[in-house]
Design an enzyme around this catalytic site. Structure first.
Site, PDB file in Angstrom:
ATOM      1  CE  LYS A 175      -1.817   2.632   3.114  1.00  8.74           C
ATOM      2  NZ  LYS A 175      -1.729   3.936   2.405  1.00  8.74           N
ATOM      3  CD  GLU A 202      -2.793   8.387   3.225  1.00 10.28           C
ATOM      4  OE1 GLU A 202      -2.063   7.401   3.009  1.00 10.28           O
ATOM      5  OE2 GLU A 202      -3.286   8.639   4.347  1.00 10.28           O
ATOM      6  N   GLY A 220       7.416   4.872   8.432  1.00 12.53           N
ATOM      7  CA  GLY A 220       6.636   6.084   8.648  1.00 12.53           C
ATOM      8  C   GLY A 220       6.844   6.610  10.055  1.00 12.53           C
ATOM      9  CB  THR A 227       1.495   5.563  11.659  1.00  8.13           C
ATOM     10  OG1 THR A 227       0.968   6.883  11.634  1.00  8.13           O
ATOM     11  CG2 THR A 227       0.662   4.685  10.778  1.00  8.13           C
ATOM     12  N   GLY A 228       3.478   3.693  13.364  1.00  6.03           N
ATOM     13  CA  GLY A 228       4.191   2.421  13.532  1.00  6.03           C
ATOM     14  C   GLY A 228       3.700   1.673  14.751  1.00  6.03           C
ATOM     15  CD  GLU A 235      13.234   3.710   8.100  1.00  8.51           C
ATOM     16  OE1 GLU A 235      13.238   4.665   8.921  1.00  8.51           O
ATOM     17  OE2 GLU A 235      13.170   3.853   6.881  1.00  8.51           O
ATOM     18  CB  CYS A 256      13.596   8.082   7.973  1.00 11.88           C
ATOM     19  SG  CYS A 256      14.277   7.179   6.588  1.00 11.88           S
ATOM     20  CD  GLU A 300      11.279  11.853  11.611  1.00  8.99           C
ATOM     21  OE1 GLU A 300      10.196  11.304  11.866  1.00  8.99           O
ATOM     22  OE2 GLU A 300      12.179  11.311  10.953  1.00  8.99           O
TER      23      GLU A 300
END
Ligand code: NAD
Length: 480
Positions: free
Chosen positions: A174, A177, A227, A231-232, A249, A283, A383
């Site tokens: 995926k 978006e 990401g 969310t991870g 990651e 990242c 970050e």
């Protein structure tokens, strides 16, 4: 405006619900294409296709060397269409064309590298006792899911799907978006190969719909996610419900440590490159700059001069710095700048939206150097994902190590010194997955294992290490 499609079980289709969303050019705000908004039922269809193919006689008896040959063809196809694909990536992400071209080449290298590994996945024989033959088999893990971010869309989908297919798995991928176009192009390339239908499946859609459905799917055997930490962590919780392994990651707050005996010109050049590349939306961006006291002032002056010489423009203008991805990311950066002000930052340059005629409709942010923050401040710890570097100083080697290790992240560290013994001593104390001495990134290196300590994630991508993600070990003992 063209309607795109998803690729499931070798077929090009819209979403089951016939829903769509738009992807836009971050440099102009222009709508590039309409994309199917895949949801749970579309993910179910993709996982079912990947499962059926994984268990099929055709795929189970597919010679490893044939998998490798097909992956080589994917690399060739990426190179053959490199210019068109780079342009697509530039339009969708905003990154300068030269950087997008490098991304296409890196993606081809991933397919090439793992193509060569397809028939070199070995088990071991283990001396247990006389009369027992004990050996291990490294088998494909099954249906692998790949949830991809928007900063390096083609590179990141390539690095994990290449390793997964080389090792005999099937794939449900995926894209983010905001940037699905090159992933769709990759599906078109797979479609032209002799890979059985259902080995490579692509579901487009939002993270909270398609992404969440993938994370929680009971029939997915492994998830690779790149990401944000938040969310991870959500992906990991979804996977935990079904006891599925994940590779995460999750970004960083990576420092460049600059000692007073370094080659300053070289170090300045790389410090700037490491935060400007992809507008700092990387990242492994070098977002903290730790400088030894005795050279801090002169070194920072050189960094500021170089940051001020950075040329800003749309991706297709192919200058040094393109736009930020979207409104959400841009507002997030402005909030960070507000906080930095409140935390007492001195802006040595930048800190604001770039106001240039012709760039009004894009999200352009100035190259920014901040000084005067406490290493414990929010802006020094989190970050930002922008062309913003924060500077700090240290006196001793020990202080440099403490500062470098002083965040929740641990992805990459750069060390700049001519003292070889010190370089290795410091490298041994750094809690980060990759350490670079007198360089930063070593040209990208698909061969070098990459991944985090601490909240930067776990598991390793790239190199031979990644093969562990996509294989599962079986021990067989035979008595004779
Ligand atoms: P994100 O982590 O939310 O998105 C990454 C991917 O995860 C996308 O494909 C997205 O659709 C998917 N996703 C989103 N929510 C999901 C969910 N609940 N379940 C499963 N998948 C889901 O990243 P973002 O919100 O677009 O960016 C926010 C921040 O994340 C950035 O500012 C940056 O700090 C960080 N980031 C890091 C990297 C990296 O390479 N480490 C990449 C992108 C973003």
């Amino acid at each position: 405006m063209k309607k795109q499609q998803m690729y499931i079980n070798g077929k090009w289709i819209g979403s089951i619900g016939n829903d769509w969303f738009e992807t836009k050019n971050p440099g102009t705000g222009e709508v590039l294409a309409e994309i199917p908004r895949g949801k749970k039922e579309d993910v179910d269809a993709a996982v079912e296709a990947a499962r059926t193919t994984f268990e099929s006689e055709e795929w189970q008896s597919f010679p490893p060397i044939e998998r490798g040959r097909i992956l080589h063809k994917v690399a060739d196809a990426l190179r053959a269409d490199a210019e068109e694909i780079a342009l697509l990536e530039t339009l969708d992400t905003g990154k300068p064309l030269t950087q997008a071209r490098k991304d296409v080449e890196a993606s081809a290298l991933y397919f090439e590298y793992y193509a060569g590994m397809a028939d070199k996945i070995f088990g071991e024989t283990i001396p247990v006792q006389p009369g027992i033959l004990d050996y291990t088999l490294r088998e494909p893990i099954g249906v692998t899911a790949h949830i991809v971010p928007w900063n390096y869309p083609l590179q990141i989908i390539s690095r994990s799907t290449a390793a997964a297919i080389a090792t005999g798995n099937t794939v449900v991928a995926k894209p983010a978006e905001d940037t699905p176009l090159t992933a769709i192009k990759l599906a078109e390339i797979f479609d032209q190969t002799d890979l059985p239908k259902g080995v490579f499946n692509l579901v487009t859609g939002y993270g909270y719909e398609a992404g969440a459905a993938i994370s929680e799917h009971p029939d997915v055997d492994h998830i690779t996610f790149t990401g944000s930490v938040q969310t991870g962590s959500a992906v990991m919780m979804g996977a935990a419900k079904n006891v599925k392994p994940v590779t995460l990651e999750l970004g960083g707050k990576s420092p460049n440590i600059v000692f007073d005996d370094c080659d300053q010109e070289e170090a300045v050049d790389w410090v700037v490159r490491s935060i400007i590349q992809n507008a700092g939306q990387t990242c492994s961006a070098g977002s903290r700059l730790l400088i030894q006291d005795s050279i801090k002032e002169e070194f920072l002056k050189k960094v500021v001069a170089k940051m001020e010489a950075i040329q800003i423009g749309k991706g297709v203008d192919d200058l040094d710095l393109g736009p930020i991805l979207n409104e959400k990311q841009f507002s997030r950066i402005l909030e960070f700048m507000d906080v930095a002000n409140k935390e007492g930052a001195a802006f040595l340059t930048g800190g604001k939206r770039q106001e240039t005629a012709g760039l009004e409709n894009g999200y352009f942010f100035q190259p920014t150097v901040i000084d005067g923050l406490s290493p414990k401040s929010y802006v020094a710890q989190e970050e930002i994902f922008a062309p913003v570097v924060a500077a700090f100083s240290f006196e001793t080697e020990q202080q440099a190590i403490e500062l470098a290790n002083g965040t929740d992240y641990g992805l990459v560290t750069g060390i700049w010194t001519k003292d070889g013994a010190r370089a290795h001593r410091v490298a041994s104390k750094i809690r980060a997955g990759q350490v670079f001495i007198n360089n930063y990134g070593a040209g990208g290196g698909v061969q070098m294992p990459f991944g985090g300590y601490k909240k930067s994630g776990f598991g390793r991508e790239k190199g031979l290490e990644a093969l562990r993600n996509y294989t599962i070990l079986k021990n067989v003992a035979l008595k004779y």
